[in-house]
Design a protein around this motif. Structure first.
Motif, PDB file in Angstrom:
ATOM      1  N   PHE A 249      -7.072  -1.012   6.889  1.00 12.24           N
ATOM      2  CA  PHE A 249      -5.838  -1.375   6.183  1.00 12.24           C
ATOM      3  C   PHE A 249      -4.642  -1.352   7.133  1.00 12.24           C
ATOM      4  O   PHE A 249      -3.833  -2.284   7.157  1.00 12.24           O
ATOM      5  CB  PHE A 249      -5.568  -0.400   5.034  1.00 12.24           C
ATOM      6  N   ARG A 250      -4.511  -0.267   7.902  1.00 15.11           N
ATOM      7  CA  ARG A 250      -3.374  -0.142   8.817  1.00 15.11           C
ATOM      8  C   ARG A 250      -3.384  -1.254   9.866  1.00 15.11           C
ATOM      9  O   ARG A 250      -2.350  -1.856  10.167  1.00 15.11           O
ATOM     10  CB  ARG A 250      -3.400   1.224   9.512  1.00 15.11           C
ATOM     11  N   THR A 251      -4.574  -1.516  10.414  1.00 16.41           N
ATOM     12  CA  THR A 251      -4.678  -2.540  11.455  1.00 16.41           C
ATOM     13  C   THR A 251      -4.341  -3.918  10.905  1.00 16.41           C
ATOM     14  O   THR A 251      -3.630  -4.710  11.537  1.00 16.41           O
ATOM     15  CB  THR A 251      -6.099  -2.547  12.042  1.00 16.41           C
ATOM     16  N   TYR A 252      -4.822  -4.201   9.679  1.00 15.40           N
ATOM     17  CA  TYR A 252      -4.557  -5.504   9.064  1.00 15.40           C
ATOM     18  C   TYR A 252      -3.069  -5.687   8.769  1.00 15.40           C
ATOM     19  O   TYR A 252      -2.487  -6.734   9.081  1.00 15.40           O
ATOM     20  CB  TYR A 252      -5.372  -5.652   7.769  1.00 15.40           C
ATOM     21  N   GLU A 253      -2.431  -4.668   8.176  1.00 16.33           N
ATOM     22  CA  GLU A 253      -1.011  -4.774   7.850  1.00 16.33           C
ATOM     23  C   GLU A 253      -0.159  -4.920   9.111  1.00 16.33           C
ATOM     24  O   GLU A 253       0.822  -5.668   9.124  1.00 16.33           O
ATOM     25  CB  GLU A 253      -0.556  -3.540   7.049  1.00 16.33           C
ATOM     26  N   GLN A 254      -0.554  -4.250  10.183  1.00 18.04           N
ATOM     27  CA  GLN A 254       0.178  -4.356  11.446  1.00 18.04           C
ATOM     28  C   GLN A 254       0.037  -5.763  12.029  1.00 18.04           C
ATOM     29  O   GLN A 254       1.018  -6.351  12.494  1.00 18.04           O
ATOM     30  CB  GLN A 254      -0.341  -3.316  12.438  1.00 18.04           C
ATOM     31  N   ALA A 255      -1.192  -6.305  11.990  1.00 15.88           N
ATOM     32  CA  ALA A 255      -1.424  -7.658  12.513  1.00 15.88           C
ATOM     33  C   ALA A 255      -0.661  -8.700  11.696  1.00 15.88           C
ATOM     34  O   ALA A 255      -0.120  -9.670  12.237  1.00 15.88           O
ATOM     35  CB  ALA A 255      -2.919  -7.965  12.503  1.00 15.88           C
ATOM     36  N   LEU A 256      -0.600  -8.492  10.388  1.00 14.68           N
ATOM     37  CA  LEU A 256       0.127  -9.411   9.511  1.00 14.68           C
ATOM     38  C   LEU A 256       1.619  -9.406   9.846  1.00 14.68           C
ATOM     39  O   LEU A 256       2.257 -10.459   9.917  1.00 14.68           O
ATOM     40  CB  LEU A 256      -0.095  -9.012   8.050  1.00 14.68           C
TER      41      LEU A 256
END
Length: 636
Positions: A98-105
């Protein structure tokens, strides 16, 4: 099936034993409410079970793959983390994704043309698909929104205390926990949010262990109540209402057993005093029996002191509020509010967080000036103000010394003297605990002591700002009894529905845009009326919506569609042809003679033609009516 077992747990702080050889089990889908007087170790027990603190002795057993999620009373956050970063904080693979996805977004939004960032996000989306993580991600944002947090990118450090608590609750709820532990989850939440939390927890898949003073919350959520009392646990199957009934039965049994013990002790002492022969085996046994009976502890007795304190006489004029207005940062909190406080008023102030409840109380108390309007305090008024932020207590003082600074003796309305020690006992400080230094008290015990100090000053008007935060259920019952007998006016800001229902008979309800509604009745009456109004408004909205749909449909049909035009042009000719064919078939049937098979075929064809004719005539009538309406609209 039990998912967690606590056996022979012991924990002390210095010379104070919180619990000794305590045992407890938690089963699947159990909703356990843990209650007890402040300072008995409820929060410590939660921390030990959660692995935050260690016990002096004992065993906590649970399956190897077992996850506990813990919400403390006062959550701590990383200074620079955003709301989403904090909510998705954790070392599970799902939280990491979740953290990695939100950061990439977020990075792609800053640089939308970067092919590398597009590829990174696409790869993470595939991982989200593979782990079926989208539902959990969406659920987290829905929970935040329901809790009143809508700016997910905002720094947690910049949020208010209440908002931080909501972020911490969301963080706890989205974790896939076998056991969810919540320490005072309803503190700093408004009633609407508490009701949403109750509904959410009723369908929570894991087990729940919570400490809370909110008795309606316990009634709706818990299916088992555990009371921690003098280091021992008492378990009751059922909600808070069942607990009250069963506890009363237990205390009656204990009182009966204690009376029997005292009677037996008196008989044995009397027998010994009669001078029976010493040194016999029977005599020694009876002496040992007496010593054993003396050593046994009876149930804790709370001294029932008359708390109808004879406060200073309150005249007819109490407080007059006239056309008061207050705005902060351009936002109107209070708009032309007026009220005449009467000597025996019991008023509750309710409304969403940040609506201006405490501001109103501070204005009446003279701590904040209104922008316009007047507040006139009567000459005999002596205000006792219990605030959310209690004053700093001198921690070098002992409990009884702190109370005696205000008064050593106070008097009831009928002149009976009550000592500081007696009042302390009434507010659950035993004679032994009264000589404890304030520095050794728990947060809840300090709040209870601060409350008693205010009451000992013998006010005749009481202001209570969120008095139920950090106070245990037993202290709240004592306070409610006190307020019932208090011979003056009481104005309370509170979100505790149970406390409001017991302690107030009318409300100041903040309903938005500075509007304060004066409602006569209990909090439950107010909520019931609001729900009924919302139901009626919803029904009216539905009716209006249906009417609007009809109106829009009629408005749009200002002319026939191309299909309708073609149908209208053809339908009259179609009717004529069908009528003609029907007459022809009738004639053929009459002339067919004895050929039954042919006659039957002709008859079936005629039925089919007649059905088509009937449908065509009905459609002609519909189109005629439509054309007539259109012609009328055009003429208007």
């Amino acid at each position: 099936m039990n998912i967690l077992t606590v056996e022979q747990l012991t924990k002390s702080f210095g010379d104070k034993v919180l619990f000794d050889q305590l045992s407890l089990t938690v089963a699947e889908q159990q909703r356990i409410g843990l209650i007890g007087i402040n300072g008995t170790g409820k929060s410590t027990l939660l921390k030990v079970i959660a692995g935050i603190e260690t016990a002096d002795a004992g065993v906590i057993d649970h399956p190897r793959q077992f996850h506990i999620e813990y919400l403390p009373q006062n959550p701590e956050f990383r200074e620079d983390s955003t709301v989403l970063e904090e909510v998705f904080f954790g070392d599970t693979p799902l939280m990491t994704l979740f953290r990695t996805y939100e950061q990439a977004l977020a990075e792609l939004e800053d640089d939308p043309t970067s092919e590398a960032k597009q590829n990174t996000l696409f790869s993470l989306q595939q991982k989200m698909d593979a782990q079926q993580a989208w539902d959990a991600n969406t659920s987290a944002k829905i929970i935040l929104t329901k809790l009143g947090i809508e700016d997910f990118s905002k720094r947690v450090y910049d949020l208010s205390g209440g908002q931080k608590k909501r972020v911490a609750i969301a963080k706890a709820l989205i974790q896939q926990a076998d056991l969810l532990i919540l320490d005072e989850p309803t503190n700093h939440l408004d009633n609407q949010t508490i009701e949403w939390l109750e509904d959410y927890l009723s369908t929570y898949k894991g087990s729940l262990l919570t400490v809370t003073h909110d008795r309606y919350f316990l009634n709706r959520v818990a299916n088992r109540i555990i009371e921690l009392d003098q280091g021992r646990l008492y378990s009751y199957e059922g909600n808070y209402q069942v607990f009250l009934e069963k506890k009363a039965e237990r205390e009656a049994r204990e009182a009966s057993m204690e009376q029997k013990r005292q009677n037996l002790l008196r008989k044995e002492i009397a027998w010994l005093k009669r001078g029976a022969k010493a040194r016999t085996t029977k005599q020694k046994a009876r002496i040992q029996r007496v010593e054993q009976l003396k050593a046994e502890e009876g149930p804790r007795q709370s001294e029932q002191v008359d708390v109808a304190i004879g406060s200073q006489r309150l005249g007819k004029k109490v407080i007059e509020i006239n056309e008061v207005e207050k705005a902060i940062d351009g936002r109107t909190l209070i708009d032309q509010f007026s009220y005449l406080v009467l000597p025996n008023d019991r008023i509750g102030i309710i409304g969403p967080n940040g609506s201006g409840k405490t501001t109103l109380l501070n204005m009446i108390a003279g701590k904040v000036k209104p922008d316009s309007g007047e507040i006139d305090i009567g000459p005999t008024v002596k205000i006792g103000y219990y605030t959310q932020e209690s004053q700093e207590l001198d921690e070098n003082l002992r409990v009884i010394e702190y109370i005696k600074e205000v008064a050593e003796v106070i008097y009831t309305k009928d002149g009976q003297a009550i000592t500081a020690a007696q009042m302390l006992e009434r507010f659950l400080f035993s004679r032994h605990a009264q000589w404890t230094k304030i520095s050794k008290l728990s947060g809840g015990e300090k709040r209870r002591l601060y409350l008693l100090r205010i009451l000992m000053s013998e006010p005749n008007v009481l202001f209570l700002d969120e008095p139920t935060n950090d106070l245990d259920t037993e202290t709240l019952s004592v306070l409610e009894d006190y307020l019932e007998q208090f011979p003056g006016a009481v104005i309370t800001v509170s979100h505790d529905r149970y406390f409001l229902d017991r302690s107030v008979d009318h409300l100041f309800a903040f309903e938005g845009n500075g509007s304060i509604r004066h409602f006569y009745g209990s909090y439950s009456d107010y909520i019931e009326e609001k729900k009924q109004q919302e139901k009626e408004a919803s029904a009216q909205k539905k009716v209006s919506s249906e009417h609007e749909k009809v109106r829009v449909k009629e408005t749009r049909q200002k002319k026939l569609s191309y299909k309708q035009k073609r149908e209208w042009e053809d339908i009259q000719q179609q009717i004529e042809l069908l009528e003609q064919r029907s007459e022809e078939l009738k004639a053929e049937i009459e002339n067919v003679g004895s050929d039954f098979e042919k006659a039957n075929g002709l008859y079936e064809e005629q039925q089919k033609v007649d059905d088509e004719l009937e449908q065509a005539i009905e459609r002609w009538a519909e189109l005629s009516e439509l054309i007539e309406k259109l012609e009328q609209n055009e003429s208007v």
